[in-house]
Design an enzyme around this catalytic site. Structure first.
Site, PDB file in Angstrom:
ATOM      1  N   ASP A 298      -3.902 -43.184  64.922  1.00 56.19           N
ATOM      2  CA  ASP A 298      -2.872 -43.040  63.895  1.00 56.19           C
ATOM      3  C   ASP A 298      -2.927 -44.207  62.903  1.00 56.19           C
ATOM      4  O   ASP A 298      -2.900 -44.011  61.687  1.00 56.19           O
ATOM      5  CB  ASP A 298      -1.498 -42.951  64.561  1.00 56.19           C
ATOM      6  CG  ASP A 298      -0.379 -42.748  63.561  1.00 56.19           C
ATOM      7  OD1 ASP A 298      -0.434 -41.754  62.814  1.00 56.19           O
ATOM      8  OD2 ASP A 298       0.540 -43.576  63.519  1.00 56.19           O
ATOM      9  N   LYS A 302      -4.113 -44.462  58.799  1.00 55.67           N
ATOM     10  CA  LYS A 302      -3.297 -45.079  57.755  1.00 55.67           C
ATOM     11  C   LYS A 302      -4.056 -46.199  57.045  1.00 55.67           C
ATOM     12  O   LYS A 302      -3.952 -46.351  55.821  1.00 55.67           O
ATOM     13  CB  LYS A 302      -1.999 -45.607  58.373  1.00 55.67           C
ATOM     14  CG  LYS A 302      -1.082 -44.501  58.878  1.00 55.67           C
ATOM     15  CD  LYS A 302       0.102 -45.039  59.649  1.00 55.67           C
ATOM     16  CE  LYS A 302       0.960 -43.904  60.182  1.00 55.67           C
ATOM     17  NZ  LYS A 302       2.086 -44.358  61.018  1.00 55.67           N
TER      18      LYS A 302
END
Length: 457
Positions: A298, A302
């Site tokens: 995750d 980003k």
């Protein structure tokens, strides 16, 4: 990051819902001066005669805010009827974030129509396998309209609804999957704006990313993805503004996972790491597959999005990550019939159980040793993503920081982003606030939706 004792800090205890767009380069019809007038969407070009009629009509009406907005538009029929332009919304993904976004939009729609002069209309909703193409006035899922999910058909339906009303179309992808990202280019080329918290497009294959950006530039339809980094926090918008204004970003570093922020803010000596992971899952902080959080995927996504925003040509695999997932669960699959997230937490608990022998309890033991070492040095553990612009590299790792460092000040599930640049030196620009949860993520997406509404004023 050096010299961070006294940064320029922006704190957010709640998520702002701005009524002005931070990206004036694409505010809809008014900003697209390079496109031929006959191609503008939203009824912006109806011919000189219609414009003259609208002007004469406006001169006869009381000069209320609504009348002034009508005077600025060129659709005689719509203004005569007193109608506001409509933003037709297609929702893809109807889980926690999708349903929360629906609630926020339905609740805010009357006030936004009064203040901005633009209506919100939910035109379509798609779940994973079924969708509902909705008639005007709908405010939620309608079982009577169910049919097999078809994202291309959904996009055409929403675009056609906008064309019929002289309004505008936006597709909001609330999923975390690649499927919808594959259709972004087609939606944008059809003239629909796209807003999403889905990180797959921004961090996926670079050629696809380039095609999406090119489609947006070609048609003027906007690709909006603020909520892909920092949930409801304004991270990408301010970064884009700095770059457009001429600043030179040197590095971006931060805690970009609300899940891992919560875990490392909550985890204290004497508490098992696996118990904190379980608690994070129960509070709804983790991704559908918790390994996306613990494995750093995750954050990796980003950081890739941030790196591309700054101008680096980088792929997801170019960002090294130190995973927190135990080796025995790296390729683990859930038992048939069990939800992945729940089954994963059960597996983690089993690994940490003394009933499974020393080899498996080593998971908690090794993590506890890292925490004790940091505590002894008066430091904290934080899972951080970083982009080094000069080196052209990005990374994700578990690091140790002094207890007076800004990263040590995070609470609960805070995200924090520190931007060092030509203008922000020696003190970085720091944005800090809630970085996880359906409400703040939906609010971040909703702010993008309102950017489009502002462009229709």
């Amino acid at each position: 990051m050096a010299n961070m004792a006294a940064p320029c800090r922006l704190r957010f205890s709640t998520v702002p819902l701005p009524t002005r767009s931070p990206a004036p380069w694409s505010l809809g019809v008014k900003g697209r001066t390079s496109i031929d007038a006959t191609s503008l969407r939203g009824g912006a070009s109806r011919g000189v005669g219609a414009a003259a009629c609208a002007a004469m009509l406006a001169a006869c009406l009381p000069r209320t805010a609504a009348a002034q907005r009508c005077a600025a538009r060129t659709s005689y029929t719509r203004c005569a009827a007193g109608d506001a332009p409509t933003l037709h919304v297609g929702l893809v993904g109807y889980g926690l974030v999708g349903q929360e976004l629906m609630k926020q939009m339905v609740a805010a729609a009357p006030k936004l129509e009064e203040q901005i002069g633009v209506k919100l209309e939910i035109a379509a909703i798609s779940k994973s396998k079924v969708m509902a193409l909705l008639p005007p006035g709908s405010d939620g899922w309608d079982e009577s309209k169910e049919e097999p999910a078809d994202l291309e058909k959904l996009g055409k339906y929403v675009v056609d609804a906008a064309a019929s009303s002289g309004g505008r179309a936006i597709i909001v992808d609330n999923t975390a999957s690649d499927g919808p990202a594959e259709v972004y280019e087609a939606w944008l080329l059809a003239g629909a704006d796209v807003a999403t918290p889905n990180k797959r497009a921004g961090s996926g294959p670079f050629p696809r990313y380039e095609k999406i950006m090119a489609a947006s530039q070609k048609t003027g339809a906007r690709f909006l993805y603020e909520a892909t980094v920092g949930a409801g926090l304004p991270v990408l918008g301010p970064l884009q503004a700095l770059l457009r204004a001429g600043d030179e970003v040197e590095s971006v570093e931060g805690i970009f996972s609300g899940t891992l922020s919560y875990i490392f803010n909550t985890w204290k000596p004497g508490v098992k790491f696996s118990d904190v992971v379980k608690e994070a899952k129960e509070k709804g902080f983790t991704e559908p597959d918790p390994r996306d959080d613990l494995g750093g995927t995750d954050v990796q996504r980003k950081v890739t999005i941030l790196a591309r925003e700054i101008g680096l040509t980088i792929e997801l695999d170019d960002v090294p990550v130190k995973s927190l997932v135990p080796d025995k669960l790296q390729s683990w699959e859930p038992p048939s019939g069990k939800k992945l997230g729940d089954a994963f937490v059960e597996a983690v608990s089993m690994l940490a159980s003394p009933h499974f022998g020393q080899e498996l309890t080593a998971y908690d033991d090794e993590m506890d040793a890292l925490l004790q070492e940091a505590e002894a040095a008066n430091e904290v553990l934080r899972f951080v993503g970083a982009v080094d612009v000069k080196a052209g590299k990005a990374s994700v790792k578990l690091g140790r920081y002094p207890k007076d460092h800004p990263f040590a000040s995070t609470q609960f599930a805070d995200n924090i982003c520190a931007v060092s640049s030509k203008w922000y030196t020696p003190r970085p620009l720091v944005v800090q606030g809630p970085g996880a949860g359906a409400a703040v993520t939906a609010a971040g997406v909703f702010s993008n939706v309102m950017e489009v509404m502002n462009g229709m004023r």
